[in-house]
Write an enzyme that holds these catalytic residues in place. Structure first.
Site, PDB file in Angstrom:
ATOM      1  N   MET A  31       0.851  -1.189   0.000  1.00 42.28           N
ATOM      2  CA  MET A  31       0.000   0.000   0.000  1.00 42.28           C
ATOM      3  C   MET A  31       0.889   1.242   0.000  1.00 42.28           C
ATOM      4  O   MET A  31       0.460   2.320   0.429  1.00 42.28           O
ATOM      5  CB  MET A  31      -0.936  -0.012   1.206  1.00 42.28           C
ATOM      6  CG  MET A  31      -1.886  -1.214   1.172  1.00 42.28           C
ATOM      7  SD  MET A  31      -3.419  -0.964   2.076  1.00 42.28           S
ATOM      8  CE  MET A  31      -2.815  -0.753   3.721  1.00 42.28           C
ATOM      9  N   LEU A  34       6.639   2.885   1.589  1.00 39.65           N
ATOM     10  CA  LEU A  34       7.584   1.772   1.677  1.00 39.65           C
ATOM     11  C   LEU A  34       8.715   2.057   2.666  1.00 39.65           C
ATOM     12  O   LEU A  34       9.150   3.188   2.820  1.00 39.65           O
ATOM     13  CB  LEU A  34       8.178   1.479   0.289  1.00 39.65           C
ATOM     14  CG  LEU A  34       7.176   1.158  -0.826  1.00 39.65           C
ATOM     15  CD1 LEU A  34       7.910   0.735  -2.099  1.00 39.65           C
ATOM     16  CD2 LEU A  34       6.175   0.081  -0.414  1.00 39.65           C
ATOM     17  N   HIS A  35       9.167   0.983   3.310  1.00 33.06           N
ATOM     18  CA  HIS A  35      10.279   1.074   4.267  1.00 33.06           C
ATOM     19  C   HIS A  35      11.180  -0.136   4.059  1.00 33.06           C
ATOM     20  O   HIS A  35      10.954  -0.934   3.125  1.00 33.06           O
ATOM     21  CB  HIS A  35       9.732   1.156   5.696  1.00 33.06           C
ATOM     22  CG  HIS A  35       8.708   0.100   6.018  1.00 33.06           C
ATOM     23  ND1 HIS A  35       9.005  -1.248   6.042  1.00 33.06           N
ATOM     24  CD2 HIS A  35       7.378   0.185   6.283  1.00 33.06           C
ATOM     25  CE1 HIS A  35       7.922  -1.926   6.348  1.00 33.06           C
ATOM     26  NE2 HIS A  35       6.907  -1.089   6.482  1.00 33.06           N
ATOM     27  N   HIS A  38       9.634  -3.552   3.325  1.00 27.46           N
ATOM     28  CA  HIS A  38       9.240  -3.784   1.926  1.00 27.46           C
ATOM     29  C   HIS A  38      10.484  -4.037   1.070  1.00 27.46           C
ATOM     30  O   HIS A  38      10.467  -4.884   0.176  1.00 27.46           O
ATOM     31  CB  HIS A  38       8.497  -2.570   1.362  1.00 27.46           C
ATOM     32  CG  HIS A  38       7.195  -2.270   2.042  1.00 27.46           C
ATOM     33  ND1 HIS A  38       7.027  -1.182   2.864  1.00 27.46           N
ATOM     34  CD2 HIS A  38       6.001  -2.910   2.007  1.00 27.46           C
ATOM     35  CE1 HIS A  38       5.782  -1.151   3.305  1.00 27.46           C
ATOM     36  NE2 HIS A  38       5.135  -2.191   2.816  1.00 27.46           N
ATOM     37  N   GLY A 148       5.159 -10.006   4.191  1.00 21.41           N
ATOM     38  CA  GLY A 148       5.966  -9.896   5.411  1.00 21.41           C
ATOM     39  C   GLY A 148       5.315 -10.612   6.588  1.00 21.41           C
ATOM     40  O   GLY A 148       4.099 -10.589   6.756  1.00 21.41           O
ATOM     41  N   GLN A 154      -2.555 -12.116   8.041  1.00 23.15           N
ATOM     42  CA  GLN A 154      -2.794 -11.849   6.622  1.00 23.15           C
ATOM     43  C   GLN A 154      -2.141 -12.941   5.753  1.00 23.15           C
ATOM     44  O   GLN A 154      -2.740 -13.424   4.789  1.00 23.15           O
ATOM     45  CB  GLN A 154      -2.227 -10.471   6.263  1.00 23.15           C
ATOM     46  CG  GLN A 154      -2.135 -10.190   4.778  1.00 23.15           C
ATOM     47  CD  GLN A 154      -1.806  -8.734   4.487  1.00 23.15           C
ATOM     48  OE1 GLN A 154      -2.688  -7.894   4.526  1.00 23.15           O
ATOM     49  NE2 GLN A 154      -0.555  -8.437   4.189  1.00 23.15           N
ATOM     50  N   VAL A 177      11.348  -7.319   9.514  1.00 26.50           N
ATOM     51  CA  VAL A 177      12.546  -6.479   9.692  1.00 26.50           C
ATOM     52  C   VAL A 177      12.288  -5.569  10.897  1.00 26.50           C
ATOM     53  O   VAL A 177      11.201  -5.000  11.024  1.00 26.50           O
ATOM     54  CB  VAL A 177      12.830  -5.640   8.423  1.00 26.50           C
ATOM     55  CG1 VAL A 177      14.048  -4.740   8.618  1.00 26.50           C
ATOM     56  CG2 VAL A 177      13.034  -6.561   7.214  1.00 26.50           C
ATOM     57  N   SER A 186       6.972  -0.694  10.221  1.00 24.58           N
ATOM     58  CA  SER A 186       5.584  -0.590   9.770  1.00 24.58           C
ATOM     59  C   SER A 186       5.373   0.816   9.221  1.00 24.58           C
ATOM     60  O   SER A 186       5.948   1.779   9.739  1.00 24.58           O
ATOM     61  CB  SER A 186       4.643  -0.804  10.968  1.00 24.58           C
ATOM     62  OG  SER A 186       3.358  -0.301  10.665  1.00 24.58           O
ATOM     63  N   ARG A 188       2.928   2.510   9.678  1.00 23.50           N
ATOM     64  CA  ARG A 188       2.221   3.295  10.707  1.00 23.50           C
ATOM     65  C   ARG A 188       3.165   3.811  11.798  1.00 23.50           C
ATOM     66  O   ARG A 188       2.761   4.654  12.598  1.00 23.50           O
ATOM     67  CB  ARG A 188       1.087   2.473  11.323  1.00 23.50           C
ATOM     68  CG  ARG A 188      -0.061   2.240  10.335  1.00 23.50           C
ATOM     69  CD  ARG A 188      -1.286   1.632  11.000  1.00 23.50           C
ATOM     70  NE  ARG A 188      -2.443   1.644  10.118  1.00 23.50           N
ATOM     71  CZ  ARG A 188      -2.840   0.624   9.363  1.00 23.50           C
ATOM     72  NH1 ARG A 188      -2.160  -0.505   9.364  1.00 23.50           N
ATOM     73  NH2 ARG A 188      -3.926   0.726   8.594  1.00 23.50           N
TER      74      ARG A 188
HETATM   75  O1  PAF Z   1      -0.020  -5.715   3.664  1.00 25.26           O
HETATM   76  C1  PAF Z   1      -0.467  -4.822   2.921  1.00 25.26           C
HETATM   77  O2  PAF Z   1       0.190  -3.798   2.676  1.00 25.26           O
HETATM   78  C2  PAF Z   1      -1.850  -4.966   2.313  1.00 25.26           C
HETATM   79  O3  PAF Z   1      -2.726  -5.601   3.178  1.00 25.26           O
HETATM   80  C3  PAF Z   1      -1.837  -5.670   0.930  1.00 25.26           C
HETATM   81  C4  PAF Z   1      -1.334  -7.098   1.031  1.00 25.26           C
HETATM   82  C5  PAF Z   1      -0.952  -4.875  -0.024  1.00 25.26           C
HETATM   83  C6  PAF Z   1      -3.254  -5.709   0.360  1.00 25.26           C
HETATM   84  O4  PAF Z   1      -3.770  -4.426   0.195  1.00 25.26           O
END
Ligand code: PAF
Length: 304
Positions: A31, A34-35, A38, A148, A154, A177, A186, A188
């Site tokens: 989404m 990025l850090h 990712h 991750g 998830q 990480v 994260s 967030r």
């Molecule tokens: O983990 C995430 O960033 C989101 O849940 C994902 C897998 C990109 C789905 O929107």
């Protein structure tokens, strides 16, 4: 510079070319914001595939009405710079209308394991995740998809969807990480004020405390939870959940003794600047040598 696609049909043309060249495709769904976590996923995909695709899409379907969709961090240029520095070949960043045209009527829903842990507190969240992930997987047609471990539930939900629907993409979970002091990376974390950031260290500490006892042979849930909660209590924190669950079936909660295949998962709100930041984290309690190493790494960071 990666190729950047915003339209499905242009992106599908690119994927077709990769297939014709017999390139293996690795996929990292994100989404954005990025850090280094990712970056790790993208690097692993680069190592294992000829072509790496990163998607950037803040998926409205996985946010509840009171959650942070509108203010979710959007850092597009930084994201592209990071992706370029690692050398991923393509980025797919559709608009909401491109992903979900007006007549989009489908929802993908995995039952059972979506109803516990985060699912118990975020109704509809995992339906949003599985709907967008399956749609993205169908567009990317990857050989491997990288997720991750921080979002452990998830990963299990997506794995179950893939198993049930016989999707051919392999799901690869990449270890979390962590910052120097153990806090899981994260998107967030950037909401945390300096004071809240300090308090947030209680989250990895609470996992590390249980992990330390586990490595000494402790399997009693009450004792493990006590050690874990002691770290949270130091900051008067009450977790939304802190539970031992069975990895291959998250609906099973260990109440007395932990068994093989245990994950300890936590969700914790941290007060920060008049808002609450929800952090999640987890550890796998397994004595195999790779996992033991990652537990020892967490312990040494959290209690340095
Ligand atoms: O983990 C995430 O960033 C989101 O849940 C994902 C897998 C990109 C789905 O929107």
């Amino acid at each position: 510079m990666p190729l950047v696609f915003t339209r499905r049909h242009e992106f599908l043309k690119y994927i077709k070319e990769q297939k014709e060249k017999r390139n293996s495709i690795g996929f990292v769904p994100t989404m954005g914001a990025l850090h280094a976590g990712h970056a790790q996923l993208i690097k692993q995909s680069k190592n294992e595939n000829n072509c790496t695709v990163v998607s950037i899409f803040v998926n409205p379907k996985q946010f509840g009405p009171t959650e942070d969709f509108a203010k979710y961090p959007r850092t597009f240029q930084n994201d592209i710079d990071l992706i370029e520095s690692i050398g991923a070949e393509a980025v797919f960043c559709p608009t909401v209308e491109e992903m979900y045209p007006n007549n989009f009527n489908t929802q993908v829903s995995v039952s059972g394991i979506t109803e516990v842990l985060c699912g118990a507190y975020r109704p509809g969240h995992f339906n949003g995740v599985t709907t967008v992930v399956l749609l993205l997987m169908n567009l990317v047609q990857a050989d491997r998809m990288y997720l991750g471990q921080k979002d452990f539930q998830q990963v299990q939900v997506v794995k179950k969807m893939v198993l049930d629907l016989v999707h051919t993409t392999n799901i690869i979970m990449v270890p979390t990480v962590r910052e120097e002091d153990g806090l899981a990376l994260s998107s967030r974390n950037r909401y945390l004020s300096p004071e809240a950031r300090q308090i947030a260290t209680a989250v990895p500490k609470s996992l590390a405390a249980a992990a330390k006892l586990f490595l000494q042979g402790e399997t009693n849930v009450t004792k493990l939870l006590k050690a874990s909660r002691q770290e949270l209590n130091k900051f008067q924190l009450e977790p939304q959940y802190l539970e031992f669950r069975k990895i291959s079936d998250l609906t099973i909660k260990f109440e007395n003794t932990i068994q093989e295949e245990t994950v300890l998962a936590i969700a914790q709100f941290i007060d920060s600047n008049d808002s609450k930041v929800r952090l999640i984290d987890n550890v796998i309690l397994d004595n195999n040598s790779t996992n033991k190493q990652s537990l020892e790494d967490l312990i040494s960071r959290a209690f340095r």
